[in-house]
Structure formats: structure tokens, C-alpha cells
Design a protein around this motif. Structure first.
Motif, PDB file in Angstrom:
ATOM      1  N   GLU A 125     -41.830  -9.107  14.397  1.00  0.00           N
ATOM      2  CA  GLU A 125     -42.095 -10.419  14.989  1.00  0.00           C
ATOM      3  C   GLU A 125     -43.130 -10.328  16.110  1.00  0.00           C
ATOM      4  O   GLU A 125     -44.011 -11.197  16.231  1.00  0.00           O
ATOM      5  CB  GLU A 125     -40.783 -11.024  15.523  1.00  0.00           C
ATOM      6  N   ARG A 126     -43.076  -9.289  16.920  1.00  0.00           N
ATOM      7  CA  ARG A 126     -44.037  -9.142  18.020  1.00  0.00           C
ATOM      8  C   ARG A 126     -45.444  -8.885  17.477  1.00  0.00           C
ATOM      9  O   ARG A 126     -46.436  -9.355  18.047  1.00  0.00           O
ATOM     10  CB  ARG A 126     -43.606  -8.016  18.949  1.00  0.00           C
ATOM     11  N   PHE A 127     -45.522  -8.130  16.389  1.00  0.00           N
ATOM     12  CA  PHE A 127     -46.833  -7.882  15.783  1.00  0.00           C
ATOM     13  C   PHE A 127     -47.430  -9.183  15.241  1.00  0.00           C
ATOM     14  O   PHE A 127     -48.638  -9.445  15.399  1.00  0.00           O
ATOM     15  CB  PHE A 127     -46.695  -6.853  14.662  1.00  0.00           C
ATOM     16  N   LYS A 128     -46.589 -10.013  14.618  1.00  0.00           N
ATOM     17  CA  LYS A 128     -47.072 -11.305  14.130  1.00  0.00           C
ATOM     18  C   LYS A 128     -47.536 -12.190  15.288  1.00  0.00           C
ATOM     19  O   LYS A 128     -48.589 -12.849  15.192  1.00  0.00           O
ATOM     20  CB  LYS A 128     -45.968 -12.008  13.339  1.00  0.00           C
ATOM     21  N   ASP A 129     -46.765 -12.202  16.373  1.00  0.00           N
ATOM     22  CA  ASP A 129     -47.139 -13.017  17.537  1.00  0.00           C
ATOM     23  C   ASP A 129     -48.469 -12.544  18.123  1.00  0.00           C
ATOM     24  O   ASP A 129     -49.340 -13.375  18.462  1.00  0.00           O
ATOM     25  CB  ASP A 129     -46.043 -12.938  18.605  1.00  0.00           C
ATOM     26  N   MET A 130     -48.632 -11.232  18.238  1.00  0.00           N
ATOM     27  CA  MET A 130     -49.870 -10.710  18.795  1.00  0.00           C
ATOM     28  C   MET A 130     -51.062 -11.059  17.909  1.00  0.00           C
ATOM     29  O   MET A 130     -52.131 -11.461  18.406  1.00  0.00           O
ATOM     30  CB  MET A 130     -49.762  -9.187  18.953  1.00  0.00           C
ATOM     31  N   SER A 131     -50.894 -10.943  16.610  1.00  0.00           N
ATOM     32  CA  SER A 131     -51.988 -11.275  15.690  1.00  0.00           C
ATOM     33  C   SER A 131     -52.369 -12.745  15.787  1.00  0.00           C
ATOM     34  O   SER A 131     -53.561 -13.104  15.796  1.00  0.00           O
ATOM     35  CB  SER A 131     -51.582 -10.923  14.255  1.00  0.00           C
ATOM     36  N   LEU A 132     -51.355 -13.617  15.845  1.00  0.00           N
ATOM     37  CA  LEU A 132     -51.627 -15.056  15.946  1.00  0.00           C
ATOM     38  C   LEU A 132     -52.338 -15.396  17.260  1.00  0.00           C
ATOM     39  O   LEU A 132     -53.227 -16.254  17.285  1.00  0.00           O
ATOM     40  CB  LEU A 132     -50.325 -15.847  15.823  1.00  0.00           C
ATOM     41  N   ASP A 163     -54.688   0.568  18.324  1.00  0.00           N
ATOM     42  CA  ASP A 163     -56.060   0.446  17.825  1.00  0.00           C
ATOM     43  C   ASP A 163     -56.333  -0.955  17.288  1.00  0.00           C
ATOM     44  O   ASP A 163     -57.423  -1.517  17.499  1.00  0.00           O
ATOM     45  CB  ASP A 163     -56.311   1.477  16.725  1.00  0.00           C
ATOM     46  N   PHE A 164     -55.340  -1.506  16.593  1.00  0.00           N
ATOM     47  CA  PHE A 164     -55.513  -2.864  16.065  1.00  0.00           C
ATOM     48  C   PHE A 164     -55.717  -3.867  17.186  1.00  0.00           C
ATOM     49  O   PHE A 164     -56.605  -4.725  17.124  1.00  0.00           O
ATOM     50  CB  PHE A 164     -54.296  -3.255  15.227  1.00  0.00           C
ATOM     51  N   HIS A 165     -54.889  -3.764  18.229  1.00  0.00           N
ATOM     52  CA  HIS A 165     -55.025  -4.706  19.336  1.00  0.00           C
ATOM     53  C   HIS A 165     -56.389  -4.560  20.002  1.00  0.00           C
ATOM     54  O   HIS A 165     -57.040  -5.555  20.354  1.00  0.00           O
ATOM     55  CB  HIS A 165     -53.913  -4.480  20.364  1.00  0.00           C
ATOM     56  N   SER A 166     -56.831  -3.323  20.174  1.00  0.00           N
ATOM     57  CA  SER A 166     -58.128  -3.096  20.825  1.00  0.00           C
ATOM     58  C   SER A 166     -59.272  -3.677  20.001  1.00  0.00           C
ATOM     59  O   SER A 166     -60.145  -4.388  20.524  1.00  0.00           O
ATOM     60  CB  SER A 166     -58.332  -1.595  21.042  1.00  0.00           C
ATOM     61  N   LEU A 167     -59.245  -3.417  18.661  1.00  0.00           N
ATOM     62  CA  LEU A 167     -60.311  -3.930  17.805  1.00  0.00           C
ATOM     63  C   LEU A 167     -60.238  -5.446  17.669  1.00  0.00           C
ATOM     64  O   LEU A 167     -61.270  -6.134  17.697  1.00  0.00           O
ATOM     65  CB  LEU A 167     -60.223  -3.267  16.427  1.00  0.00           C
ATOM     66  N   ALA A 168     -59.041  -5.980  17.517  1.00  0.00           N
ATOM     67  CA  ALA A 168     -58.886  -7.424  17.354  1.00  0.00           C
ATOM     68  C   ALA A 168     -59.282  -8.160  18.634  1.00  0.00           C
ATOM     69  O   ALA A 168     -59.890  -9.254  18.582  1.00  0.00           O
ATOM     70  CB  ALA A 168     -57.444  -7.759  16.988  1.00  0.00           C
ATOM     71  N   LEU A 182     -66.629  -5.706  11.787  1.00  0.00           N
ATOM     72  CA  LEU A 182     -65.464  -5.536  12.649  1.00  0.00           C
ATOM     73  C   LEU A 182     -64.298  -6.406  12.163  1.00  0.00           C
ATOM     74  O   LEU A 182     -63.135  -5.971  12.193  1.00  0.00           O
ATOM     75  CB  LEU A 182     -65.835  -5.885  14.085  1.00  0.00           C
ATOM     76  N   GLY A 183     -64.616  -7.601  11.687  1.00  0.00           N
ATOM     77  CA  GLY A 183     -63.571  -8.486  11.177  1.00  0.00           C
ATOM     78  C   GLY A 183     -62.890  -7.899   9.951  1.00  0.00           C
ATOM     79  O   GLY A 183     -61.663  -7.985   9.806  1.00  0.00           O
ATOM     80  N   ARG A 184     -63.678  -7.293   9.042  1.00  0.00           N
ATOM     81  CA  ARG A 184     -63.074  -6.677   7.854  1.00  0.00           C
ATOM     82  C   ARG A 184     -62.202  -5.488   8.248  1.00  0.00           C
ATOM     83  O   ARG A 184     -61.123  -5.279   7.680  1.00  0.00           O
ATOM     84  CB  ARG A 184     -64.180  -6.239   6.896  1.00  0.00           C
ATOM     85  N   GLU A 185     -62.667  -4.741   9.220  1.00  0.00           N
ATOM     86  CA  GLU A 185     -61.873  -3.589   9.676  1.00  0.00           C
ATOM     87  C   GLU A 185     -60.560  -4.038  10.300  1.00  0.00           C
ATOM     88  O   GLU A 185     -59.502  -3.440  10.051  1.00  0.00           O
ATOM     89  CB  GLU A 185     -62.707  -2.783  10.687  1.00  0.00           C
ATOM     90  N   VAL A 186     -60.629  -5.090  11.098  1.00  0.00           N
ATOM     91  CA  VAL A 186     -59.415  -5.627  11.724  1.00  0.00           C
ATOM     92  C   VAL A 186     -58.453  -6.149  10.677  1.00  0.00           C
ATOM     93  O   VAL A 186     -57.236  -5.914  10.740  1.00  0.00           O
ATOM     94  CB  VAL A 186     -59.781  -6.725  12.744  1.00  0.00           C
ATOM     95  N   ARG A 187     -58.975  -6.883   9.674  1.00  0.00           N
ATOM     96  CA  ARG A 187     -58.105  -7.426   8.632  1.00  0.00           C
ATOM     97  C   ARG A 187     -57.424  -6.313   7.838  1.00  0.00           C
ATOM     98  O   ARG A 187     -56.223  -6.387   7.533  1.00  0.00           O
ATOM     99  CB  ARG A 187     -58.919  -8.322   7.703  1.00  0.00           C
ATOM    100  N   GLU A 198     -53.361  -5.709   7.709  1.00  0.00           N
ATOM    101  CA  GLU A 198     -52.588  -5.698   6.470  1.00  0.00           C
ATOM    102  C   GLU A 198     -51.838  -4.379   6.294  1.00  0.00           C
ATOM    103  O   GLU A 198     -50.670  -4.362   5.865  1.00  0.00           O
ATOM    104  CB  GLU A 198     -53.521  -5.938   5.282  1.00  0.00           C
ATOM    105  N   ASP A 199     -52.489  -3.267   6.645  1.00  0.00           N
ATOM    106  CA  ASP A 199     -51.838  -1.965   6.529  1.00  0.00           C
ATOM    107  C   ASP A 199     -50.655  -1.859   7.485  1.00  0.00           C
ATOM    108  O   ASP A 199     -49.566  -1.371   7.115  1.00  0.00           O
ATOM    109  CB  ASP A 199     -52.851  -0.856   6.816  1.00  0.00           C
ATOM    110  N   LEU A 200     -50.844  -2.336   8.714  1.00  0.00           N
ATOM    111  CA  LEU A 200     -49.747  -2.305   9.684  1.00  0.00           C
ATOM    112  C   LEU A 200     -48.591  -3.204   9.259  1.00  0.00           C
ATOM    113  O   LEU A 200     -47.417  -2.846   9.411  1.00  0.00           O
ATOM    114  CB  LEU A 200     -50.262  -2.725  11.057  1.00  0.00           C
ATOM    115  N   ALA A 201     -48.912  -4.368   8.733  1.00  0.00           N
ATOM    116  CA  ALA A 201     -47.863  -5.293   8.284  1.00  0.00           C
ATOM    117  C   ALA A 201     -47.019  -4.656   7.179  1.00  0.00           C
ATOM    118  O   ALA A 201     -45.786  -4.772   7.178  1.00  0.00           O
ATOM    119  CB  ALA A 201     -48.492  -6.595   7.806  1.00  0.00           C
TER     120      ALA A 201
END
Length: 284
Positions: free
Chosen positions: A58-65, A117-122, A147-152, A156-159
Motif C-alpha cells: 500500500e505504501r508503494f502504491k501511495d508513493m507512486s501515485l 532507486d525507484f523513488h529517486s528516479l521517479a 527516464l519515464g520508460r525506466e521508471v515504469r 512494474e517489477d517492484l509491484a
């Protein structure tokens, strides 16, 4: 081997029942201890692990949103909120690592680093989108797209990994509960079998001892009644054990034999006296 008295026989019988009860109590105590230990493990590790993995998702989803909203709505305040969400996510991952076995800690530390890393790139992507203008060069736009493709891809991998962690934690908890239930059932059946076998053995021994005691006493009672009616030829043919009942029956047999001998002696003397009386009458 010395014969056992009635007291010793019944002492052995009750001792057997005591041993059976001791086995049942020991089995139940072992069952309760094992179940308590496994439930403690479930309460202290497996259940918190499941709760933490769900919280991480849930926290990962919140951070992504929050990062997406910052780029879409152009609000930099969402970036600060995403930083706070990232800190909470890292704290939950640290707790999950502490709750997990050593074999899983390496993978969890890798996931934690990927989340950072995801948070830093996003966040970098969101900041670029916030400052992006229509007049920016094509190379800058290409960098943002890359950068957007890398973040996506990373998101997806983290999810997928976090979903797998949650599913595994749920499976581990269910497997432990099923295993505990099976062990309780098996030990309950063992206790039941031990109790039934002990009861049957005790009843068999009790019936055997009862037969060895009651049958001679009944035969002795009947023989005594016959002797009282004058039937001195009555004997006891029931086999007896070498205990107090056997001694009593043997004493009755000896008494009956002596009574027969005494009666025969008295009849013999009476016959002699009668013969002497007839001889005196003839001489007169």
C-alpha cells in the motif's frame, strides 16, 4: 518367584492405571507445549510479516501515485509527500527484513534498494516534467522519455515482487496454521488411542483378577453349605492362585479331609462298641 498377594495384585493393577493416566497427561502436556510454541511463532513472526508485506504494497502504491500527481498536476508539494511515503516504505522494509529468516534477507535488501532507486528516479522524472517547457530541445525530451520508460519498468517489477512477497507471507501463515491443526489432531488421536488401549488392558486385567477371586469364593461358599448339611465328600475343584484366596480354599480342603477322617474314626469306634455289646449278650 514369590507368589503375589491380593494387595500386590491390586497395587499392580492400579499402578498400571496410573501409568496410563501419566502417559495421557504427558501426551496432552506435550501437545499443549508444542501448540503454544508454534502459535507464539505465528503471532510473533508470520502474522506480523503478513501485515507488514501488505503495508509495504500500500505504501508503494501511495508513493507512486504521489509522484504521478506531482507530474500531472504540477504540484511540488506532492514530492514532499512522496519523500515521507518513501521513508515509511523503507521503515516497513527494514521491519520485514528483521522478521524474515536469514535466507530471505538478501532478496529483501535488494528489493529495498530497488525501492529507493525507484523513488529517486521517479522524483527526478517528476521534477523534469515540472520544469519542462515547450521550447526544450528534442534531446531533453528524449531523455525524459527514456527516464519515464525506466521508471515504469522499475515500478512494474517492484509491484510484482511486492505482490509475490504478500502472497508468500499469506501462504506461509496458512501452511503453519494447517500444520498446527494437523499436529493437534494427530496428538489428540494418539491420546485417544492410548486412553482406549489402557482402559481395555485395565478392564481385562480387572476381569481376570475378579474371576480368579470370585470363582473360588463362590465354590467355597457352595462347598461350605454342603458340609454344613453333612456332605463331607464335597470338594472344591476350582483352580486357585497362590494368594490369600488360594490359601483359604486349601485350608478348607484340609479341614474337609480331617473332618472325613474324624468321622470315619468315630464310626469305627462305634462299631467296635456295638460288637462288644452283642458279645456280652451272647455270653449271658
Amino acid at each position: 518367584m514369590a507368589p503375589l498377594s491380593l494387595r500386590n495384585k491390586f497395587a499392580l493393577l492400579f499402578g498400571g492405571f496410573g501409568v496410563a493416566i501419566g502417559v495421557i497427561v504427558t501426551t496432552n502436556f506435550g501437545t499443549s507445549s508444542t501448540v503454544a510454541s508454534r502459535l507464539d511463532e505465528t503471532r510473533e513472526q508470520l502474522l506480523p510479516r503478513l501485515v507488514v508485506t501488505n503495508s509495504i504494497r500500500e505504501r508503494f502504491k501511495d508513493m507512486s501515485l504521489l509522484l504521478e500527481d506531482a507530474a500531472v498536476y504540477g504540484e511540488s508539494s506532492f514530492l514532499d509527500d512522496s519523500d515521507e511515503a518513501n521513508q515509511l516504505l523503507s521503515a516497513d522494509l527494514d521491519r520485514l527484513i528483521s522478521l524474515s529468516p536469514e535466507t530471505d534477507k538478501t532478496d529483501l535488501q535488494r528489493i529495498r534498494q530497488q525501492a529507493l532507486d525507484f523513488h529517486s528516479l521517479a522524483r527526478e522524472l517528476a521534477e523534469k516534467l515540472l520544469t519542462l517547457e515547450d521550447s526544450d530541445e528534442l534531446s531533453e525530451l528524449s531523455q525524459v522519455a527514456t527516464l519515464g520508460r525506466e521508471v515504469r519498468t522499475l515500478r512494474e517489477d517492484l509491484a510484482l515482487q511486492l505482490d509475490s512477497l504478500s502472497a508468500r507471507a499469506s501462504q506461509d501463515l496458512n501452511a503453519e496454521l494447517r500444520s498446527t491443526e494437523k499436529e493437534v489432531t494427530d496428538r489428540a488421536m494418539l491420546t485417544l488411542v492410548v486412553g482406549v488401549v489402557s482402559l481395555l488392558c485395565g478392564l481385562s486385567i480387572l476381569l481376570f483378577l475378579t474371576g480368579r477371586i470370585v470363582a473360588p469364593i463362590r465354590a467355597l461358599s457352595l462347598a461350605t453349605a454342603e458340609v454344613a448339611r453333612g456332605n463331607l465328600d464335597e470338594t472344591i475343584s476350582v483352580s486357585t492362585s497362590r494368594d490369600e484366596v488360594g490359601d483359604l480354599v486349601e485350608s478348607f480342603r484340609l479341614m474337609s479331609m480331617r473332618l472325613q477322617e474324624t468321622t470315619v474314626s468315630r464310626d469305627f469306634v462305634d462299631n467296635i462298641i456295638d460288637s462288644m455289646g452283642d458279645s456280652l449278650i451272647v455270653l449271658d
